[in-house]
Design a protein around this motif. Structure first.
Motif, PDB file in Angstrom:
ATOM      1  N   PHE A 149      11.075   3.724   2.096  1.00 17.10           N
ATOM      2  CA  PHE A 149      10.718   3.034   0.720  1.00 17.10           C
ATOM      3  C   PHE A 149       9.492   2.042   1.173  1.00 17.10           C
ATOM      4  CE2 PHE A 149      12.305  -0.774  -2.190  1.00 17.10           C
ATOM      5  CZ  PHE A 149      11.516  -0.358  -3.251  1.00 17.10           C
ATOM      6  N   LEU A 150       8.585   2.198   0.337  1.00 20.38           N
ATOM      7  CA  LEU A 150       7.399   1.391   0.164  1.00 20.38           C
ATOM      8  C   LEU A 150       7.616   0.357  -1.003  1.00 20.38           C
ATOM      9  CD1 LEU A 150       4.422   4.025   0.902  1.00 20.38           C
ATOM     10  CD2 LEU A 150       5.881   2.776   2.562  1.00 20.38           C
ATOM     11  N   ASN A 151       7.826  -0.898  -0.434  1.00 17.97           N
ATOM     12  CA  ASN A 151       8.140  -1.835  -1.518  1.00 17.97           C
ATOM     13  C   ASN A 151       7.054  -2.868  -1.627  1.00 17.97           C
ATOM     14  OD1 ASN A 151       9.836  -3.372  -3.421  1.00 17.97           O
ATOM     15  ND2 ASN A 151      11.152  -4.116  -2.099  1.00 17.97           N
ATOM     16  N   ASN A 152       7.072  -3.469  -2.860  1.00 20.16           N
ATOM     17  CA  ASN A 152       6.384  -4.555  -3.105  1.00 20.16           C
ATOM     18  C   ASN A 152       6.550  -5.858  -2.107  1.00 20.16           C
ATOM     19  OD1 ASN A 152       4.140  -6.447  -4.270  1.00 20.16           O
ATOM     20  ND2 ASN A 152       5.586  -6.796  -6.226  1.00 20.16           N
ATOM     21  N   ASP A 153       5.847  -6.754  -1.993  1.00 25.81           N
ATOM     22  CA  ASP A 153       5.994  -8.093  -1.226  1.00 25.81           C
ATOM     23  C   ASP A 153       6.101  -9.268  -1.959  1.00 25.81           C
ATOM     24  OD1 ASP A 153       3.111  -8.313  -1.684  1.00 25.81           O
ATOM     25  OD2 ASP A 153       2.877  -8.464   0.616  1.00 25.81           O
ATOM     26  N   ASP A 154       5.802  -9.065  -3.330  1.00 31.21           N
ATOM     27  CA  ASP A 154       5.848 -10.140  -4.287  1.00 31.21           C
ATOM     28  C   ASP A 154       7.609 -10.567  -4.667  1.00 31.21           C
ATOM     29  OD1 ASP A 154       3.176 -10.458  -4.459  1.00 31.21           O
ATOM     30  OD2 ASP A 154       3.236  -9.208  -6.280  1.00 31.21           O
ATOM     31  N   SER A 188       6.896  -3.306   3.429  1.00 39.07           N
ATOM     32  CA  SER A 188       6.393  -4.023   2.141  1.00 39.07           C
ATOM     33  C   SER A 188       4.986  -4.333   2.175  1.00 39.07           C
ATOM     34  CB  SER A 188       7.234  -5.325   2.067  1.00 39.07           C
ATOM     35  OG  SER A 188       8.461  -5.049   1.788  1.00 39.07           O
ATOM     36  N   SER A 189       4.326  -4.514   1.209  1.00 38.41           N
ATOM     37  CA  SER A 189       2.806  -4.849   1.182  1.00 38.41           C
ATOM     38  C   SER A 189       2.561  -5.079  -0.327  1.00 38.41           C
ATOM     39  CB  SER A 189       1.910  -3.975   1.781  1.00 38.41           C
ATOM     40  OG  SER A 189       1.964  -2.522   0.655  1.00 38.41           O
ATOM     41  N   PRO A 190       1.099  -5.701  -0.437  1.00 33.24           N
ATOM     42  CA  PRO A 190       0.813  -5.612  -2.037  1.00 33.24           C
ATOM     43  C   PRO A 190       0.876  -4.431  -2.718  1.00 33.24           C
ATOM     44  CG  PRO A 190      -0.588  -6.932  -0.618  1.00 33.24           C
ATOM     45  CD  PRO A 190       0.586  -6.213   0.210  1.00 33.24           C
ATOM     46  N   SER A 191       1.450  -4.308  -3.939  1.00 32.70           N
ATOM     47  CA  SER A 191       1.666  -2.901  -4.394  1.00 32.70           C
ATOM     48  C   SER A 191       0.297  -2.236  -5.135  1.00 32.70           C
ATOM     49  CB  SER A 191       2.637  -3.262  -5.657  1.00 32.70           C
ATOM     50  OG  SER A 191       2.227  -4.418  -6.727  1.00 32.70           O
ATOM     51  N   GLU A 192      -0.602  -2.247  -4.431  1.00 31.68           N
ATOM     52  CA  GLU A 192      -1.687  -1.450  -4.646  1.00 31.68           C
ATOM     53  C   GLU A 192      -2.129  -0.328  -3.697  1.00 31.68           C
ATOM     54  OE1 GLU A 192      -3.267  -2.182  -7.379  1.00 31.68           O
ATOM     55  OE2 GLU A 192      -2.467  -4.052  -7.745  1.00 31.68           O
ATOM     56  N   THR A 193      -3.121   0.435  -4.064  1.00 31.17           N
ATOM     57  CA  THR A 193      -3.175   1.853  -3.451  1.00 31.17           C
ATOM     58  C   THR A 193      -3.757   1.689  -2.114  1.00 31.17           C
ATOM     59  OG1 THR A 193      -3.936   2.922  -5.481  1.00 31.17           O
ATOM     60  CG2 THR A 193      -4.515   4.018  -3.492  1.00 31.17           C
ATOM     61  N   LEU A 194      -4.467   1.046  -1.821  1.00 31.04           N
ATOM     62  CA  LEU A 194      -4.942   0.789  -0.293  1.00 31.04           C
ATOM     63  C   LEU A 194      -3.650   0.405   0.558  1.00 31.04           C
ATOM     64  CD1 LEU A 194      -8.714  -0.215  -0.384  1.00 31.04           C
ATOM     65  CD2 LEU A 194      -7.642   2.021   0.427  1.00 31.04           C
ATOM     66  N   PRO A 195      -3.199  -0.883   0.368  1.00 30.65           N
ATOM     67  CA  PRO A 195      -1.877  -1.385   0.973  1.00 30.65           C
ATOM     68  C   PRO A 195      -0.759  -0.521   1.074  1.00 30.65           C
ATOM     69  CG  PRO A 195      -2.788  -3.261  -0.442  1.00 30.65           C
ATOM     70  CD  PRO A 195      -3.392  -1.949  -0.743  1.00 30.65           C
ATOM     71  N   GLY A 196      -0.782   0.356   0.258  1.00 29.72           N
ATOM     72  CA  GLY A 196       0.253   1.381   0.068  1.00 29.72           C
ATOM     73  C   GLY A 196       0.056   2.601   1.176  1.00 29.72           C
ATOM     74  N   LEU A 244       9.800   9.569   0.701  1.00 31.50           N
ATOM     75  CA  LEU A 244       9.276   8.344   0.241  1.00 31.50           C
ATOM     76  C   LEU A 244       9.613   7.723  -1.031  1.00 31.50           C
ATOM     77  CD1 LEU A 244       5.994   7.789   1.994  1.00 31.50           C
ATOM     78  CD2 LEU A 244       8.012   6.832   2.785  1.00 31.50           C
ATOM     79  N   PHE A 245      10.234   6.710  -1.343  1.00 31.61           N
ATOM     80  CA  PHE A 245      10.348   6.344  -2.480  1.00 31.61           C
ATOM     81  C   PHE A 245       9.562   4.955  -2.489  1.00 31.61           C
ATOM     82  CE2 PHE A 245      12.921   2.836  -5.180  1.00 31.61           C
ATOM     83  CZ  PHE A 245      12.187   3.203  -6.264  1.00 31.61           C
ATOM     84  N   CYS A 246       8.493   5.159  -3.730  1.00 26.09           N
ATOM     85  CA  CYS A 246       7.389   3.953  -3.630  1.00 26.09           C
ATOM     86  C   CYS A 246       7.693   2.945  -4.775  1.00 26.09           C
ATOM     87  CB  CYS A 246       5.999   4.719  -3.938  1.00 26.09           C
ATOM     88  SG  CYS A 246       5.722   5.770  -2.523  1.00 26.09           S
ATOM     89  N   MET A 262       1.050   2.598  -5.104  1.00 32.67           N
ATOM     90  CA  MET A 262       1.338   2.719  -3.507  1.00 32.67           C
ATOM     91  C   MET A 262       1.731   4.386  -3.526  1.00 32.67           C
ATOM     92  SD  MET A 262       3.923  -0.533  -3.037  1.00 32.67           S
ATOM     93  CE  MET A 262       3.617  -0.558  -1.269  1.00 32.67           C
ATOM     94  N   ALA A 263       2.371   4.970  -4.489  1.00 29.50           N
ATOM     95  CA  ALA A 263       2.363   6.598  -4.145  1.00 29.50           C
ATOM     96  C   ALA A 263       1.181   7.232  -3.958  1.00 29.50           C
ATOM     97  CB  ALA A 263       3.199   6.997  -5.410  1.00 29.50           C
ATOM     98  N   MET A 264       0.045   6.921  -4.740  1.00 36.12           N
ATOM     99  CA  MET A 264      -1.201   7.471  -4.606  1.00 36.12           C
ATOM    100  C   MET A 264      -1.663   7.047  -3.124  1.00 36.12           C
ATOM    101  SD  MET A 264      -4.373   7.302  -7.240  1.00 36.12           S
ATOM    102  CE  MET A 264      -4.681   5.693  -7.067  1.00 36.12           C
TER     103      MET A 264
END
Length: 348
Positions: free
Chosen positions: A189-194, A224-232, A249-251, A256-258
């Motif tokens: 799981f790639l999650n947001n960090d906010d 977890s990371s900021p929910s943008e393409t490069l951090p993802g 992966l669940f994004c 983030m999936a991109m």
């Protein structure tokens, strides 16, 4: 020779009802016993004859303008949330109401939107919708209190205004269940960090599905990371470079999936045969144009806009049960949109 304009008696005659019934229907008079079939017949007759109630006379008689304000916090400038406006506009049209839109910047001060609300009040709107650009809790502008209002994609800190938000947990459950039903048991799981409701709700849904299917939760597969393409992309590379990498992966979102698509490509992983991916948001410019197309969860923007207007109409008519909606937000379903990014793992 002048052409005589259609009047209310002409509408009544064409619809086969009384003048009083036409008045009730076209003025949306509350607490009247008129069937939906009759209402539809009256509206069609009015449309056929090009008849509409006199707005100025109606406003003087009812002390209402027929205008609903939409205070839109940057959503008018975002590509995916314009459907909130469309849903609200279409629902307003069904009730012969007009939407007045003010786009505002996101600010943290609870008093910061006072001028924007006042701009709508100066135009004598009957009620206000307040839509935020992402799901979170907000303070109410002080001059919004006491006016019929509904929050869209946010909740009221004071708990006095009805609100409609996406079912974040339910959307995540749909996404992860889709992966489990395809045969995956090792799901990252790639999650947001906010610290926002979506972050917590989507994580809760992820955990709920794994627990329900007796799949051990590997905390090291949650990144977890900021929910943008490069951090993802960066977090996906870390997770996918492991010897015991996940097969799916669940994004947190499609951006983030991109990033995860790029990481998989660089690591020589084929999507979906080596790695299945599910996103969230259904940002069509992303999800439908990745290759393969991204299976994702749609946010109910259109439905939230329509629900909010329908609720405002009931509040304007004094329906007491709708005031109780302020006790807790109304959750709307986030449906799964299946494309080509999920299949069974290779070892099944």
């Amino acid at each position: 020779m002048a052409v005589k304009s259609a009047g209310i008696r002409d509408v009544a005659e064409l619809a086969g009802v009384s003048v009083t019934t036409v008045s009730h229907v076209l003025n949306d008079t509350p607490h009247t016993r008129v069937s939906e079939e009759t209402r539809a017949r009256v509206r069609q007759a009015a449309k056929t004859l090009g008849y509409g109630p006199n707005r100025m006379a109606q406003a003087l008689r009812t002390n209402r303008s027929g205008l609903i304000g939409l205070l839109s916090e940057e959503i008018a400038t975002t590509p995916h949330a314009g459907r909130i406006i469309l849903g609200a506009q279409n629902a307003a049209r069904e009730h012969d109401l007009t939407l007045v839109i003010v786009n505002t910047e996101r600010e943290s001060n609870g008093n910061s939107h006072r001028d924007d609300v006042q701009a709508l009040l100066d135009r004598q709107v009957d009620a206000i919708l307040y839509a935020t650009m992402y799901h979170r809790q907000v303070p109410l502008p002080p001059n919004l209190k006491g006016l019929p209002a509904v929050l869209i994609d946010s909740t009221d800190q004071a708990g006095v205004v009805p609100a409609v938000v996406p079912d974040e947990v339910g959307g995540a459950v749909a996404a992860v269940t889709h992966l489990v039903e395809a045969g995956h048991t090792r799901i990252g799981f790639l999650n947001n960090d906010d610290d926002v409701p979506a972050t917590h709700g989507r994580l809760a849904g992820y955990r709920q599905v794994l627990q329900a299917h007796g799949i051990p939760i590997d905390e090291t597969l949650i990144a977890s990371s900021p929910s943008e393409t490069l951090p993802g992309y960066g977090r996906a590379r870390e997770v996918l470079a492991r010897d015991d990498r996940p097969t799916a992966l669940f994004c947190y979102n499609d951006r983030m999936a991109m990033g995860a698509y790029r990481a998989a490509m660089e690591l020589g992983l084929n999507i979906p045969h080596d790695l299945s991916i599910v996103g969230f948001d259904n940002q069509e410019l992303i999800a439908a144009n990745l290759f393969p197309g991204l299976t994702t969860v749609a946010l109910p923007h259109y439905e939230m806009g329509a629900w909010a207007v329908e609720t405002l109409v009931h509040l304007l008519h004094g329906d007491a049960q709708y005031k109780l909606l302020a006790d807790k937000p109304t959750l709307l379903d986030c449906p799964l949109i299946v494309r080509g990014s999920v299949t069974k793992p290779r070892d099944n």
